[in-house]
Every structure is written in structure tokens, then in C-alpha cells.
Design an enzyme around this catalytic site. Structure first.
Site, mmCIF file in Angstrom:
data_model
loop_
_atom_site.group_PDB
_atom_site.id
_atom_site.type_symbol
_atom_site.label_atom_id
_atom_site.label_comp_id
_atom_site.label_asym_id
_atom_site.label_seq_id
_atom_site.Cartn_x
_atom_site.Cartn_y
_atom_site.Cartn_z
ATOM 1 N N LYS A 187 -4.654 6.234 9.975
ATOM 2 C CA LYS A 187 -5.897 5.471 10.109
ATOM 3 C C LYS A 187 -7.115 6.372 9.982
ATOM 4 C CE LYS A 187 -4.147 1.593 12.801
ATOM 5 N NZ LYS A 187 -4.183 0.901 14.102
ATOM 6 N N GLY A 188 -8.046 5.979 9.145
ATOM 7 C CA GLY A 188 -9.312 6.700 9.024
ATOM 8 C C GLY A 188 -9.315 7.789 7.972
ATOM 9 N N ILE A 189 -8.141 8.185 7.497
ATOM 10 C CA ILE A 189 -8.136 9.289 6.537
ATOM 11 C C ILE A 189 -7.955 8.778 5.099
ATOM 12 C CG2 ILE A 189 -7.359 10.925 8.302
ATOM 13 C CD1 ILE A 189 -4.635 10.928 6.960
ATOM 14 N N LYS B 19 -13.079 11.949 7.932
ATOM 15 C CA LYS B 19 -12.805 11.954 9.368
ATOM 16 C C LYS B 19 -11.552 12.803 9.609
ATOM 17 C CE LYS B 19 -14.542 7.243 9.293
ATOM 18 N NZ LYS B 19 -14.271 5.797 9.414
ATOM 19 N N GLU C 139 -15.195 2.239 16.089
ATOM 20 C CA GLU C 139 -13.983 2.742 15.422
ATOM 21 C C GLU C 139 -12.702 2.258 16.084
ATOM 22 O OE1 GLU C 139 -12.437 4.482 13.258
ATOM 23 O OE2 GLU C 139 -13.988 5.399 12.043
ATOM 24 N N ASP C 140 -11.657 2.099 15.278
ATOM 25 C CA ASP C 140 -10.342 1.766 15.838
ATOM 26 C C ASP C 140 -9.363 2.942 15.761
ATOM 27 O OD1 ASP C 140 -10.157 1.626 13.001
ATOM 28 O OD2 ASP C 140 -8.293 0.497 13.197
ATOM 29 N N ARG D 218 -7.047 8.213 1.002
ATOM 30 C CA ARG D 218 -5.824 7.794 0.337
ATOM 31 C C ARG D 218 -4.908 9.002 0.045
ATOM 32 N NH1 ARG D 218 -7.184 4.400 -4.831
ATOM 33 N NH2 ARG D 218 -8.608 3.468 -3.323
ATOM 34 N N SER E 171 -16.877 4.352 6.207
ATOM 35 C CA SER E 171 -15.429 4.219 6.022
ATOM 36 C C SER E 171 -14.963 5.151 4.921
ATOM 37 C CB SER E 171 -15.097 2.772 5.631
ATOM 38 O OG SER E 171 -13.780 2.678 5.115
ATOM 39 N N ALA E 172 -13.719 5.597 5.010
ATOM 40 C CA ALA E 172 -13.142 6.439 3.960
ATOM 41 C C ALA E 172 -12.677 5.606 2.768
ATOM 42 C CB ALA E 172 -11.959 7.219 4.515
ATOM 43 N N SER E 173 -12.748 4.289 2.886
ATOM 44 C CA SER E 173 -12.140 3.433 1.859
ATOM 45 C C SER E 173 -13.001 3.227 0.632
ATOM 46 C CB SER E 173 -11.809 2.062 2.453
ATOM 47 O OG SER E 173 -11.326 1.215 1.432
ATOM 48 N N ASN F 255 -12.368 0.929 -1.342
ATOM 49 C CA ASN F 255 -12.366 -0.525 -1.536
ATOM 50 C C ASN F 255 -13.427 -1.234 -0.682
ATOM 51 O OD1 ASN F 255 -10.008 -1.087 -3.375
ATOM 52 N ND2 ASN F 255 -8.943 0.085 -1.791
ATOM 53 N N THR G 163 -7.879 -5.306 7.844
ATOM 54 C CA THR G 163 -7.339 -4.591 6.683
ATOM 55 C C THR G 163 -6.530 -3.357 7.084
ATOM 56 O OG1 THR G 163 -9.605 -3.839 6.481
ATOM 57 C CG2 THR G 163 -8.808 -5.311 4.767
ATOM 58 N N ASP H 231 -16.985 1.444 11.330
ATOM 59 C CA ASP H 231 -15.815 1.669 10.505
ATOM 60 C C ASP H 231 -15.475 0.304 9.880
ATOM 61 O OD1 ASP H 231 -13.401 2.802 9.477
ATOM 62 O OD2 ASP H 231 -12.314 1.886 11.151
ATOM 63 N N LEU H 232 -14.690 0.294 8.818
ATOM 64 C CA LEU H 232 -14.368 -0.985 8.174
ATOM 65 C C LEU H 232 -12.989 -1.512 8.594
ATOM 66 C CD1 LEU H 232 -15.043 -3.148 5.942
ATOM 67 C CD2 LEU H 232 -13.805 -1.681 4.374
ATOM 68 N N ASP H 233 -11.943 -0.791 8.154
ATOM 69 C CA ASP H 233 -10.569 -1.268 8.369
ATOM 70 C C ASP H 233 -10.219 -1.253 9.858
ATOM 71 O OD1 ASP H 233 -9.956 -1.438 5.507
ATOM 72 O OD2 ASP H 233 -10.125 0.737 5.550
HETATM 73 C C1 G6P Z 1 -9.717 3.980 5.757
HETATM 74 C C2 G6P Z 1 -8.435 3.410 6.345
HETATM 75 C C3 G6P Z 1 -7.237 4.158 5.798
HETATM 76 C C4 G6P Z 1 -7.285 4.214 4.274
HETATM 77 C C5 G6P Z 1 -8.579 4.897 3.821
HETATM 78 C C6 G6P Z 1 -8.716 4.965 2.309
HETATM 79 O O1 G6P Z 1 -9.952 5.203 6.343
HETATM 80 O O2 G6P Z 1 -8.446 3.488 7.747
HETATM 81 O O3 G6P Z 1 -6.071 3.479 6.220
HETATM 82 O O4 G6P Z 1 -6.179 4.910 3.758
HETATM 83 O O5 G6P Z 1 -9.666 4.162 4.343
HETATM 84 O O6 G6P Z 1 -8.828 3.652 1.803
HETATM 85 P P1 G6P Z 1 -8.751 3.281 0.268
HETATM 86 O O7 G6P Z 1 -9.070 1.813 0.258
HETATM 87 O O8 G6P Z 1 -9.777 4.101 -0.434
HETATM 88 O O9 G6P Z 1 -7.379 3.594 -0.174
HETATM 89 MG MG MG Z 2 -10.328 1.929 10.917
#
Ligand code: G6P
Ligand code: MG
Length: 221
Positions: free
Chosen positions: A44-46, A146, A170-171, A48, A115-117, A119, A16, A8-10
Site C-alpha cells: 500500500k502506498g508504494i 512514500k 492515509e490508510d 507499481r 497518491s503514487a498512482s 491512474n 481501490t 491519499d487516493l486508494d
Molecule cells: C498507490 C496504491 C498502491 C499502488 C500505487 C501505484 O500508492 O496504494 O497500491 O500500487 O498507488 O498505482 P498505479 O495505479 O500507478 O499502479
Molecule cells: Mg492508500
């Protein structure tokens, strides 16, 4: 035996998760909704948009906004978040992570980001970690986020690894649930009670003790 490690990233690679919390809190305040750290565990993990919906439900405002207004709010949260990423530098990587990634590369074991991010690629570049990962799963490339296993299964498939020989780190509770649903070994980073409750195989308080030897030991047990 170990065929791939999925990160996982964040909150696993760096702090982050805290930036996401600060940015959501700011947006929620703009909307007149109070959120605290305990509630933040649900975010966390879900994704935006899912996070925004969760916050609006929490504030009793689930039906108050149009789809377009919600898109604008999600964008505003992202601007708050991205402005916090400005100061990101390689030294911000959590202790032990770069060393683990170097050891994995040395051993020829692929490291993957699940990761779901959206970014993630930008953050990995700022931390100078991009080249240490074999693959970053694009969050939109799978149907479900997730706690569904999709991101982890997609990552394993891309690098040709069998889930039973993969370890996910994962956190978040949603992330641990996803790793277990993928049939992988789950390492939790953070609260033992919280992460064991959803099936983490082992929980470490932080990333310091993560090493290739430690991970290999989990699969041979
Ligand atoms: C991860 C983080 C979430 C965040 C999601 C979307 O899952 O744990 O806190 O909302 O990514 O990230 P983004 O950078 O695309 O908004
Ligand atoms: Mg995380």
C-alpha cells in the site's frame, strides 16, 4: 489555521486499495507466488514497480527477470487493475468524502491528492471529483515515493500551504510515515494499532466521521 488537506487516493477516497490487491494477487498467481492480505499491507502506498519488486522478493524470484520482463508484468497488473475500474461510479466515493471536499471548497481551503498512482486522474474523473481538488500531485514530479515526504511536500508547496498547518489523510503505514516526515498532522483510516504504530496523530476506522470541524479541531488542540 488549517491551510490545506492532502488526501491519499486508494483506500481513502474509495475502495481501490482492494482492487490493487485483487490485481496484484492475480499477477502473483500467474508467477507462482502466493500473497495474502497481511503481505499486501507492504504494497500500500508504494509505486507499481516497487510493488512488483517487493512481490518478486517475497517469492524468492528477485533476480529471475529482465527489466523488460518486469515492465511487461507491471503492465499486465495494470490491465487487471484498470479492468476492475470499469464499473466505477460517483456513488462509490467513501462516505463523508464528497461532503468534506464540498465543505473545504466552501471554506476556501485547498484539497490536494498525494497518491503514487498514475491512474489517479482517471479515477477522480470517474468519481466526478476532479473539480473538487485544487491539485493532483503527479507521482513522477518528485524524486522519492512514500514513505519519503516528497509527494505531500510538493502538494503543500503547490497550494502555498505551510506543512505545520496541513493535514494528511492515509490508510497505509508508508503514507502515515510520509505525512509525519513532511511535518504535517496525520489522520489514519483503518487499523488503529497498525497506523498509530507509525505515528498517526489520530485514527478513524473509516471515513464517516471525517468533517471540516473534526479536522480543524486537530490543529487547534
Ligand atoms: C498507490 C496504491 C498502491 C499502488 C500505487 C501505484 O500508492 O496504494 O497500491 O500500487 O498507488 O498505482 P498505479 O495505479 O500507478 O499502479
Ligand atoms: Mg492508500
Amino acid at each position: 489555521k488549517l491551510q490545506a488537506v492532502l488526501f491519499d487516493l486508494d483506500g481513502v477516497i474509495m475502495d481501490t486499495a482492494e482492487f490493487h490487491y485483487i490485481a496484484w494477487k492475480r499477477l502473483a498467481e500467474e508467477l507462482g507466488i502466493a500473497i495474502d492480505r497481511e503481505f499486501n499491507e507492504n504494497l500500500k502506498g508504494i509505486s507499481r514497480m516497487e510493488s512488483l519488486d517487493t512481490i518478486l522478493r517475497h517469492g524468492g524470484k528477485a533476480d529471475d527477470y529482465s527489466a523488460e520482463e518486469k515492465r511487461d508484468m507491471a503492465e499486465r497488473k495494470n490491465s487487471h487493475y484498470v479492468s476492475l475500474l470499469d464499473r466505477l461510479k460517483p456513488a462509490d466515493v467513501y462516505p463523508g468524502i464528497r461532503e468534506l471536499l464540498l465543505a473545504l471548497r466552501e471554506a476556501g481551503i485547498p484539497a490536494v491528492v498525494a497518491s503514487a498512482s498514475k491512474n489517479a486522474p482517471q479515477i477522480l474523473r470517474a468519481l466526478e471529483l476532479s473539480e473538487l481538488f485544487r491539485f493532483v500531485v503527479p507521482p513522477d514530479s518528485v524524486p522519492r515515493g512514500k514513505p519519503a515526504p516528497d509527494l505531500f511536500l510538493r502538494g503543500a508547496e503547490e497550494v502555498g500551504a505551510a506543512p505545520e498547518f496541513c493535514i494528511g489523510i492515509e490508510d497505509a503505514q508508508s503514507g502515515i510515515t510520509a505525512i509525519k516526515a513532511a511535518g504535517m498532522t496525520a489522520v489514519g483510516i483503518g487499523s488503529e494499532a497498525m497506523l498509530k504504530a507509525v505515528g498517526a496523530d489520530v485514527v478513524l476506522p473509516d471515513t464517516r466521521r471525517l468533517s471540516l470541524e473534526f479536522l480543524r479541531g486537530l490543529l487547534s488542540a
